[in-house]
Every structure is written in C-alpha cells, then in structure tokens.
Design an enzyme around this catalytic site. Structure first.
Site, short mmCIF file in Angstrom:
data_model
loop_
_atom_site.label_atom_id
_atom_site.label_comp_id
_atom_site.label_asym_id
_atom_site.label_seq_id
_atom_site.Cartn_x
_atom_site.Cartn_y
_atom_site.Cartn_z
N HIS A 223 -4.98 -6.04 -9.43
CA HIS A 223 -4.31 -6.92 -8.46
C HIS A 223 -3.79 -8.18 -9.17
CE1 HIS A 223 -7.28 -5.10 -5.39
NE2 HIS A 223 -6.10 -4.64 -5.05
N ARG B 194 -0.25 2.82 -9.16
CA ARG B 194 -0.99 3.05 -10.40
C ARG B 194 -0.71 4.45 -10.91
NH1 ARG B 194 -6.27 1.40 -7.31
NH2 ARG B 194 -5.08 2.76 -5.94
N SER C 21 -10.52 -1.30 -6.21
CA SER C 21 -11.65 -2.03 -5.63
C SER C 21 -12.79 -1.07 -5.32
CB SER C 21 -11.23 -2.73 -4.34
OG SER C 21 -10.21 -3.65 -4.59
#
Ligand code: PNS
Length: 166
Positions: free
Chosen positions: A19, A92, A130
C-alpha cells in the site's frame, strides 16, 4: 487546469509496504491523494477504524500532498463529494485483475466521469497482502519487510492485548 485529486480507497487492515509503495507512486502522479478507509466493510477487521487511520496518518505524515480520510457507503458518492477525478487501485498478480476490473467497470457505470487507474506495486511487494501479513504474524513469522515499522509494533501490541483478553 485545476488540481487533480485522486482517491486511494481500501480497508488497510493494516497498511502494508505494498500500500505504501502505491501511495508513493500515486502522489507523484496526482496533485493530491486522499487515502480513504472504508468504515462499514462487511468483513471483521483486526484493527479498529481509529487504529487503522492512526497508522495511515503516521506513515504518510511527511507527505504534503497526501491526506487520510474515512468514508462509508458508495465509493463513487464519496469521490464525487470530494470532487476527485480518479480512483487508484493496485494490481499485484493476475488473480487481482478480475475482481478489480468488475469493480472498476461497476464504478464507471455508477459514475462515468470518474476513472479508475491501476498501478502495479514494486515487484518485491507483489505477494504482500494485509490478510497474509496477519496470518504470518499470528503464527509467529516475521513481517519486518512487509509492513512499515509502526505497523509491526501495533501488530505486536494487538496480539498481546488479545492474548490478555482470553
Ligand atoms: O482494500 P479492499 O478491501 O480491497 O477495498 C475494497 C473497497 C473499499 C475499495 C471496496 O469494497 C469499496 O469501494 N467499497 C465501498 C462500497 C462500494 O462503493 N461498493 C461498490 C463497488 S463496485
């Protein structure tokens, strides 16, 4: 031409180096970037909204053209209210693409004036999420290279406080 504002929305539970990398890239492209945290997500977060906002503010505190905010409801409504021109999302791996494409096209249907810009993080963060960070940390693995130092410290505090609760 007026300043171009972009919004980088997400759950940020917690913010990762991936991020962070996207925030750095976006703020070089746009005049102003709002990192916008969704407050009414359906999934149960590890960190509260206040904790997540705190970590986001901490890691962006030296970035003059970046601010941190929260939103609820539809992202496009929030973006229109802020007069944003673009939404930033990270891609990604190929596996992100289908979900992101659907979301971008749906957002475009809801608000055609808003563009979604996809950015790729540095290759070294292509596998960071995350969810994996939380899983690795929970099982005692090192997340040192995956999150900013403040996040690593907060993860440690969080896990300790959860241990004391049981
Ligand atoms: O970090 P995440 O969880 O992948 O972020 C997802 C987020 C917050 C960008 C997305 O869930 C969102 O925009 N939610 C707000 C509600 C909304 O506008 N939904 C319609 C999307 S097409």
């Amino acid at each position: 031409m007026s300043d171009v504002l972009a919004i980088y929305p997400g759950s940020f539970d917690p913010i990762t180096n991936g991020h962070f990398d996207l925030i750095e890239r976006s703020r070089r492209i746009f005049d102003h970037l709002i990192v916008a945290l969704l407050t009414n997500a359906e999934k149960e977060p590890l960190f509260s909204v206040e904790e997540r906002v705190g970590m986001l503010r901490e890691v962006t505190r030296n970035m003059k053209n970046v601010s941190v905010d929260t939103f609820s409801g539809l992202l496009v409504d929030y973006a229109v209210q802020k007069k944003a021109r673009a939404l930033v999302r990270g891609i990604r791996a190929f596996s992100d693409y289908e979900y992101e494409l659907r979301m971008a096209l749906m957002n475009r249907k809801l608000e055609p004036r808003l563009e979604t810009i996809f950015l790729m993080p540095a290759e070294s963060y292509a596998y960071v999420s995350s969810r994996l960070v939380k899983e690795i940390f929970r099982h005692g693995g090192s997340v040192k290279e995956l999150v900013p130092p403040v996040v690593e410290a907060r993860l440690r505090q969080k896990v300790n406080s959860l241990r004391h609760e049981v």
